[in-house]
Design an enzyme around this catalytic site. Sequence first.
Site, PDB file in Angstrom:
ATOM      1  N   GLN A   1       0.823  -1.203   0.000  1.00  0.00           N
ATOM      2  CA  GLN A   1       0.000   0.000   0.000  1.00  0.00           C
ATOM      3  C   GLN A   1       0.861   1.258   0.000  1.00  0.00           C
ATOM      4  O   GLN A   1       1.788   1.392   0.796  1.00  0.00           O
ATOM      5  CB  GLN A   1      -0.943   0.040   1.215  1.00  0.00           C
TER       6      GLN A   1
ATOM      7  N   ASP B   1     -15.291  -1.650  12.437  1.00  0.00           N
ATOM      8  CA  ASP B   1     -16.041  -2.181  13.577  1.00  0.00           C
ATOM      9  C   ASP B   1     -16.273  -3.684  13.571  1.00  0.00           C
ATOM     10  O   ASP B   1     -16.998  -4.187  14.428  1.00  0.00           O
ATOM     11  CB  ASP B   1     -17.407  -1.490  13.712  1.00  0.00           C
TER      12      ASP B   1
ATOM     13  N   CYS C   1      -6.231   7.209   5.146  1.00  0.00           N
ATOM     14  CA  CYS C   1      -5.551   7.484   6.409  1.00  0.00           C
ATOM     15  C   CYS C   1      -5.930   8.869   6.928  1.00  0.00           C
ATOM     16  O   CYS C   1      -5.750   9.871   6.230  1.00  0.00           O
ATOM     17  CB  CYS C   1      -4.038   7.393   6.245  1.00  0.00           C
TER      18      CYS C   1
ATOM     19  N   LYS D   1      -8.109   1.920  -1.018  1.00  0.00           N
ATOM     20  CA  LYS D   1      -8.808   1.965   0.266  1.00  0.00           C
ATOM     21  C   LYS D   1      -9.106   3.420   0.594  1.00  0.00           C
ATOM     22  O   LYS D   1      -8.224   4.281   0.503  1.00  0.00           O
ATOM     23  CB  LYS D   1      -7.962   1.343   1.374  1.00  0.00           C
TER      24      LYS D   1
ATOM     25  N   GLY E   1      -9.119  -4.832  11.007  1.00  0.00           N
ATOM     26  CA  GLY E   1      -7.920  -4.149  11.468  1.00  0.00           C
ATOM     27  C   GLY E   1      -7.653  -4.388  12.932  1.00  0.00           C
ATOM     28  O   GLY E   1      -7.067  -5.388  13.332  1.00  0.00           O
ATOM     29  N   ARG E   2      -8.145  -3.462  13.765  1.00  0.00           N
ATOM     30  CA  ARG E   2      -7.789  -3.465  15.186  1.00  0.00           C
ATOM     31  C   ARG E   2      -8.156  -4.760  15.911  1.00  0.00           C
ATOM     32  O   ARG E   2      -7.464  -5.162  16.841  1.00  0.00           O
ATOM     33  CB  ARG E   2      -8.437  -2.255  15.871  1.00  0.00           C
TER      34      ARG E   2
ATOM     35  N   ASN F   1     -15.094  -2.120   5.687  1.00  0.00           N
ATOM     36  CA  ASN F   1     -14.131  -2.036   6.786  1.00  0.00           C
ATOM     37  C   ASN F   1     -14.705  -1.133   7.876  1.00  0.00           C
ATOM     38  O   ASN F   1     -15.313  -0.118   7.582  1.00  0.00           O
ATOM     39  CB  ASN F   1     -12.806  -1.475   6.259  1.00  0.00           C
TER      40      ASN F   1
END
Length: 329
Positions: A72, A206, A102, A141, A228-229, A204
């Site tokens: 990326q 939650d 971002c 993204k 992700g997280r 993407n």
Amino acid sequence: MVYIRDLALPDFPLLLAPMEDVSDPPFRAVCKQGGADLMYTEFVSSEGLIRDAAKSKKKLDVFDYERPIGIQLFGSDVQTMAECAKISTVAGPDLIDINYGCPVKQVACKGAGAALLRDIPKMVQMTEAVVKATHLPVTVKTRLGWDETTKNVEEVAERLQDIGIEALTIHGRTRVQMYKGEADWRLIAAIKNNPRIKIPIFGNGDIDSPEKALEYKNRYGVDGIMIGRASIGYPWIFREIKHYLATGEKLAPPTLEERVQACVMHFEKSIEWKGPKVGIFEMRRHYAHYFKGLVGAKQWRTQLVEAPAPDDVRAILAEIAQSEAVLAD
């Protein structure tokens, strides 16, 4: 199957999000083992790559065990991004991804990442330059928009598809939201349902449980989801979601042995890739996640963070494995 040009992914693939200072090769290794179908590097600064910065070049490292893997890129200059696409192509990934999502100041305030959502013509120009600079599939993204009054991702999706991107991942928040509040997937669904859109659309934001993955799959109809997280210190999220989607049943949580094994694998690859000093230091941010909820976790984490040498870390991890510690209720 879901196709990104000729790259075949399973039905409803699970993607690992590119996360700065997290999704490096050691972390990607444990997530691949955990069931991630497509992964991305940390985002690579085009300016840093052009300047031959060591940190940016190091992020181009990809390994066969990670495939399929995307590099990326982010940046604010069209020509620089095109040049970096060429450099990244030589590194041998399966695709090139452009970061237009971002939200952090260091990126957005320099005209890169989510800042491009305020300049769609430049975003289109930059994307077209990257598409022309590589033979690899190019994906993007992004977010819903800059703020609540400028949610322009539907226009973005159509225009970027028209110039050749092969897939689009959308984070269900605006830039102004950062990571606060609840992700809104309604616009993501609208794009997926747009008859003009032919490329895969990934959602993407939650997704932190098998139940939510199934709910969002059914409610919003996306081709796959990016996580992700929720994967930090818990690479089993991928296998748990896959099992739940296939059977409707929840897998048992990872055992203490599995937690230690994953942490050891992450640690050893960190040492191998970064060297002992940096490898030990950068692993310290992960221990609390691997042993979250474990009785005595605070004590273990303190020891691991203070351990000065690789063998010290190995000894502590072996001690944890033999401790028969249990998860708190």
